[in-house]
Design a protein around this motif. Sequence first.
Motif, PDB file in Angstrom:
ATOM      1  N   VAL A  60       0.846  -1.188   0.000  1.00  0.00           N
ATOM      2  CA  VAL A  60       0.000   0.000   0.000  1.00  0.00           C
ATOM      3  C   VAL A  60       0.882   1.238   0.000  1.00  0.00           C
ATOM      4  CG1 VAL A  60      -1.729   1.276   1.312  1.00  0.00           C
ATOM      5  CG2 VAL A  60      -1.788  -1.217   1.271  1.00  0.00           C
ATOM      6  N   ASP A  61       0.579   2.171  -0.875  1.00  0.00           N
ATOM      7  CA  ASP A  61       1.297   3.445  -0.884  1.00  0.00           C
ATOM      8  C   ASP A  61       0.414   4.482  -0.215  1.00  0.00           C
ATOM      9  OD1 ASP A  61       2.910   5.640  -1.319  1.00  0.00           O
ATOM     10  OD2 ASP A  61       2.320   5.849  -3.420  1.00  0.00           O
ATOM     11  N   ASN A  62       0.796   4.863   0.987  1.00  0.00           N
ATOM     12  CA  ASN A  62       0.027   5.847   1.745  1.00  0.00           C
ATOM     13  C   ASN A  62       0.832   7.126   1.906  1.00  0.00           C
ATOM     14  OD1 ASN A  62      -2.255   6.700   3.165  1.00  0.00           O
ATOM     15  ND2 ASN A  62      -1.415   6.077   5.122  1.00  0.00           N
ATOM     16  N   SER A  63       1.756   7.378   0.977  1.00  0.00           N
ATOM     17  CA  SER A  63       2.643   8.521   1.122  1.00  0.00           C
ATOM     18  C   SER A  63       1.881   9.847   1.108  1.00  0.00           C
ATOM     19  CB  SER A  63       3.708   8.521   0.033  1.00  0.00           C
ATOM     20  OG  SER A  63       3.098   8.502  -1.244  1.00  0.00           O
ATOM     21  N   CYS A  71      -9.380   5.297   7.427  1.00  0.00           N
ATOM     22  CA  CYS A  71      -8.975   4.122   8.200  1.00  0.00           C
ATOM     23  C   CYS A  71      -9.723   4.063   9.532  1.00  0.00           C
ATOM     24  CB  CYS A  71      -7.477   4.163   8.462  1.00  0.00           C
ATOM     25  SG  CYS A  71      -6.849   2.716   9.347  1.00  0.00           S
ATOM     26  N   LYS A  72     -10.082   2.868   9.951  1.00  0.00           N
ATOM     27  CA  LYS A  72     -10.807   2.742  11.216  1.00  0.00           C
ATOM     28  C   LYS A  72      -9.920   3.021  12.427  1.00  0.00           C
ATOM     29  CE  LYS A  72     -10.547  -2.175  12.339  1.00  0.00           C
ATOM     30  NZ  LYS A  72     -11.361  -3.377  12.498  1.00  0.00           N
ATOM     31  N   PHE A  73      -8.611   3.091  12.243  1.00  0.00           N
ATOM     32  CA  PHE A  73      -7.689   3.378  13.342  1.00  0.00           C
ATOM     33  C   PHE A  73      -7.343   4.864  13.445  1.00  0.00           C
ATOM     34  CE2 PHE A  73      -6.559  -1.036  12.033  1.00  0.00           C
ATOM     35  CZ  PHE A  73      -7.041  -1.669  13.162  1.00  0.00           C
ATOM     36  N   ASN A  81       0.054  11.341  15.403  1.00  0.00           N
ATOM     37  CA  ASN A  81       0.061  11.282  13.940  1.00  0.00           C
ATOM     38  C   ASN A  81      -1.282  10.852  13.371  1.00  0.00           C
ATOM     39  OD1 ASN A  81       2.672  12.135  13.584  1.00  0.00           O
ATOM     40  ND2 ASN A  81       3.514  10.085  13.756  1.00  0.00           N
ATOM     41  N   ASN A  82      -2.342  11.163  14.062  1.00  0.00           N
ATOM     42  CA  ASN A  82      -3.688  10.819  13.616  1.00  0.00           C
ATOM     43  C   ASN A  82      -3.910   9.322  13.462  1.00  0.00           C
ATOM     44  OD1 ASN A  82      -4.398  13.526  13.562  1.00  0.00           O
ATOM     45  ND2 ASN A  82      -3.697  13.763  11.465  1.00  0.00           N
ATOM     46  N   CYS A  83      -3.142   8.519  14.181  1.00  0.00           N
ATOM     47  CA  CYS A  83      -3.296   7.062  14.115  1.00  0.00           C
ATOM     48  C   CYS A  83      -3.364   6.504  15.536  1.00  0.00           C
ATOM     49  CB  CYS A  83      -2.140   6.423  13.366  1.00  0.00           C
ATOM     50  SG  CYS A  83      -2.336   4.641  13.151  1.00  0.00           S
ATOM     51  N   GLU A  99       3.944   4.094   4.910  1.00  0.00           N
ATOM     52  CA  GLU A  99       4.011   2.747   4.334  1.00  0.00           C
ATOM     53  C   GLU A  99       3.097   1.793   5.095  1.00  0.00           C
ATOM     54  OE1 GLU A  99       8.118   1.993   4.905  1.00  0.00           O
ATOM     55  OE2 GLU A  99       8.751   3.285   3.258  1.00  0.00           O
ATOM     56  N   CYS A 100       2.049   2.320   5.670  1.00  0.00           N
ATOM     57  CA  CYS A 100       1.188   1.549   6.558  1.00  0.00           C
ATOM     58  C   CYS A 100       0.581   0.328   5.866  1.00  0.00           C
ATOM     59  CB  CYS A 100       0.072   2.434   7.102  1.00  0.00           C
ATOM     60  SG  CYS A 100      -0.989   1.577   8.274  1.00  0.00           S
ATOM     61  N   THR A 101       0.690  -0.812   6.528  1.00  0.00           N
ATOM     62  CA  THR A 101       0.110  -2.054   6.006  1.00  0.00           C
ATOM     63  C   THR A 101      -1.075  -2.498   6.865  1.00  0.00           C
ATOM     64  OG1 THR A 101       1.656  -3.349   7.319  1.00  0.00           O
ATOM     65  CG2 THR A 101       2.305  -2.839   5.074  1.00  0.00           C
ATOM     66  N   LYS A 102      -1.476  -1.665   7.815  1.00  0.00           N
ATOM     67  CA  LYS A 102      -2.557  -2.017   8.742  1.00  0.00           C
ATOM     68  C   LYS A 102      -3.876  -1.327   8.397  1.00  0.00           C
ATOM     69  CE  LYS A 102       0.449  -4.275  11.127  1.00  0.00           C
ATOM     70  NZ  LYS A 102       0.571  -5.687  10.995  1.00  0.00           N
ATOM     71  N   TYR A 103      -3.916  -0.651   7.278  1.00  0.00           N
ATOM     72  CA  TYR A 103      -5.105   0.092   6.871  1.00  0.00           C
ATOM     73  C   TYR A 103      -6.328  -0.810   6.785  1.00  0.00           C
ATOM     74  CZ  TYR A 103      -8.443   2.367   3.775  1.00  0.00           C
ATOM     75  OH  TYR A 103      -9.591   2.885   3.231  1.00  0.00           O
ATOM     76  N   GLU A 104      -7.395  -0.371   7.416  1.00  0.00           N
ATOM     77  CA  GLU A 104      -8.694  -1.032   7.293  1.00  0.00           C
ATOM     78  C   GLU A 104      -9.740   0.051   7.164  1.00  0.00           C
ATOM     79  OE1 GLU A 104      -9.806  -4.172  10.005  1.00  0.00           O
ATOM     80  OE2 GLU A 104      -7.696  -4.526  10.468  1.00  0.00           O
ATOM     81  N   LYS A 105     -10.445   0.024   6.065  1.00  0.00           N
ATOM     82  CA  LYS A 105     -11.476   1.029   5.838  1.00  0.00           C
ATOM     83  C   LYS A 105     -12.624   0.792   6.810  1.00  0.00           C
ATOM     84  CE  LYS A 105     -14.241   3.152   2.266  1.00  0.00           C
ATOM     85  NZ  LYS A 105     -14.489   3.255   0.832  1.00  0.00           N
TER      86      LYS A 105
END
Length: 116
Positions: A60-63, A71-73, A81-83, A99-105
Amino acid sequence: MEEKEVDLPADNIDEKKEKIRKLVEEGYTNREIADQTGIPFGTVGYHAARFRKKEKEPTVDNSDRHLCKSCKFRSNRPEVNNCDYVAITKHSRGCKVEECTKYEKGNRVRAKDVEE
């Protein structure tokens, strides 16, 4: 004294790497791979770590941070950092926000709403 060239057996580096890669993909531990194949534990550890690292590379490119907005988080607190992944799951995200790989909509989850 004359130097002799040593012919390495065909069952060498490339074949060992391939054996290790297949067993890593099947979920075996380094010790199990070493015991099954007879390849030294250190060699297995070296190659297995490289294969596992490749598996974990982010897809995932979250740059631009666009994914964070849905994201639900996500959090309202700028100091994190808003996470809120760590507060919600009780363990580290293990990656940079870019570079987050934990993204969940999904709808925002709050740490206090999560059952322990």
